[in-house]
Enzyme design. Structure first.
Site: not given
Ligand code: DOR
Length: 426
Positions: A155, A234, A307, A325
């Site tokens: 992931d 997701h 998530d 992200f």
């Molecule tokens: O938005 C996200 N943050 N998507 C991911 O797949 C990883 C995650 C992160 O580890 O911060």
């Protein structure tokens, strides 16, 4: 023997088809009785009035970033577990994109040890598919499984190399463990938000739906031949939902999850350049949101997953293109799901609870997620009428990267019981 009696709640246990006003008795860390109870049952028990509340199996979140080891400034297993119980979750599955990544049995042991120390929600480790999450060489899946891993994923990255993915599916199928995929073809990845008119207007690089859908299409071809259990993390696009619907109709062993943000927000939310809306996969269009909602309603997407991805304030204060992200979600999930799915007319409480209990339990082959007598006494009590306002400064999580601050919600967990012990009470 410790006893707790939850009286007169609306007991919803999707695994057993229960939706009735009755009692739930917990004794010695197990579910002892569901139905009508008597004075003998109540003797020596802590009696909790659950009138007007929903009493359901402890909620399970199959997708949480606990950040430990390595990123303890963002979150720890203990703070994630505290945030989980405050959000009604008795169990969370932690993602392996830590530092070092969870790609061997010692790392899996470490997570379980820290989870035991925290003694709040159960934290179930998900191991890496590939060593170092670099998509090249398979990690030691067998050893991680023996150590207690419940699934495997890279992931944050999708597994781009088809040969590696094929082998991973062959191994996981042999071991009887699900593979979870972050569907994003690496060669199509770039940018910081959904590719489309909003990205063009903002001058930000776009992440196209094709990157998700191409990897999903390839993986479906592989699992049709291999027969492995495959779970899509997701899901963000209408095309993915439709592919999954068809794959299920074709009898493939696929499952999938939806996040609160992909159920509620579109890429228009990025208009103010607020990095709290920057997430991977990105917020898509209104049509995608509608498809994800429909997918949860009809069971194409059998799980809800936050998530939960905490980052430090400093990181999320960077400009949009440079910020990491991720959105946090554990402490707001139930209210957000209720808003996106119940208030908007897509499903009712029993369906929502199914997607947060039986659904994820099935994916990770867990005996949790039910009020069956003899199973672990994990119970969540929800007040479906409780109106409240999201206040990020009150979160147990270290993360503050939550775009819902100030949002008014209806429906909130008021008690979380894990193994017969009350771990959270509002
Ligand atoms: O938005 C996200 N943050 N998507 C991911 O797949 C990883 C995650 C992160 O580890 O911060």
């Amino acid at each position: 023997m410790k006893k707790t009696l939850l009286q007169n709640g609306r007991v919803i246990d999707p695994a057993n088809g229960v939706d009735a006003v009755c009692d739930v008795l917990l004794a010695g860390g197990e579910i002892a009785k569901v139905g009508t109870t008597n004075k003998t049952d109540a003797r020596g028990a802590e009696v909790i009035d659950a009138g007007g509340k929903i009493v359901c199996p402890g909620l399970i979140d199959p997708h949480v970033h606990c950040r430990e080891p390595g990123y303890e400034d963002k979150e720890t297993i203990a703070t994630a577990a505290a945030a989980a119980t405050a959000g009604g979750f008795a169990t969370i599955c932690c993602m392996p994109n830590t530092n070092p990544p969870l790609d061997n049995d010692s790392a899996v042991h470490y997570v379980l040890q820290q989870s035991g120390k925290a003694n709040l929600a159960r934290v179930l480790p998900v191991g890496c598919i590939s060593k170092g999450r670099d998509g090249k060489e398979l990690a030691e899946m067998g050893l991680m499984l023996e150590a207690g891993a419940v699934a495997f994923t890279d992931d944050g990255n999708g597994v781009g190399d088809s040969m590696v993915m094929q082998r991973a599916l062959q191994y996981s199928s042999m071991l009887g463990v699900p593979l979870m995929q972050h569907c994003q073809e690496p060669s199509l990845f770039g940018g910081s938000m959904n590719s489309g008119p909003v990205a063009v207007r903002l001058g930000l690089g776009g992440i196209a739906s094709a990157g998700e859908e191409i990897m999903l299409r390839r993986d479906l071809e592989l699992i049709e031949r291999i027969g492995a259990a495959y779970h899509v993390q997701h899901v963000s696009t209408a095309g993915s939902v439709e592919m999954l619907r068809q794959a299920k109709a074709d009898g493939l062993n696929v499952s999938a999850e939806a996040t609160p943000h992909h159920l509620l927000l579109t890429d228009a939310a990025c208009m103010g350049y607020d990095p709290n809306y920057k997430v991977n996969p990105p917020l898509r269009t209104a049509g995608d949101v509608e498809a994800v909602r429909q997918g949860v309603a009809d069971g194409t997407l059998c799980c809800l997953a936050t998530d939960h991805a905490p980052h430090t304030r400093e990181e999320k204060e960077l400009e949009f293109a440079l910020a990491p992200f991720g959105i946090i979600g554990l402490e707001v999930a139930v209210g957000l799901y209720a808003k996106a799915l119940i208030e908007a007319g897509y499903c009712d409480w029993p369906t929502l609870i199914e997607r947060m209990t039986t659904g994820p339990a099935k994916v990770i082959h867990s005996p949790l997620g039910t009020l069956t007598v003899g199973r672990a006494a994990d119970v969540t009590v929800i007040n479906p009428k409780k109106k409240w306002t999201v206040k990020v400064d009150q979160f147990h999580s270290k993360g503050r990267n939550c775009p819902y601050n100030g949002m008014k919600l209806k429906g909130r967990p008021v008690m979380t019981i894990v193994g017969g012990e009350v771990k959270f009470r509002l």
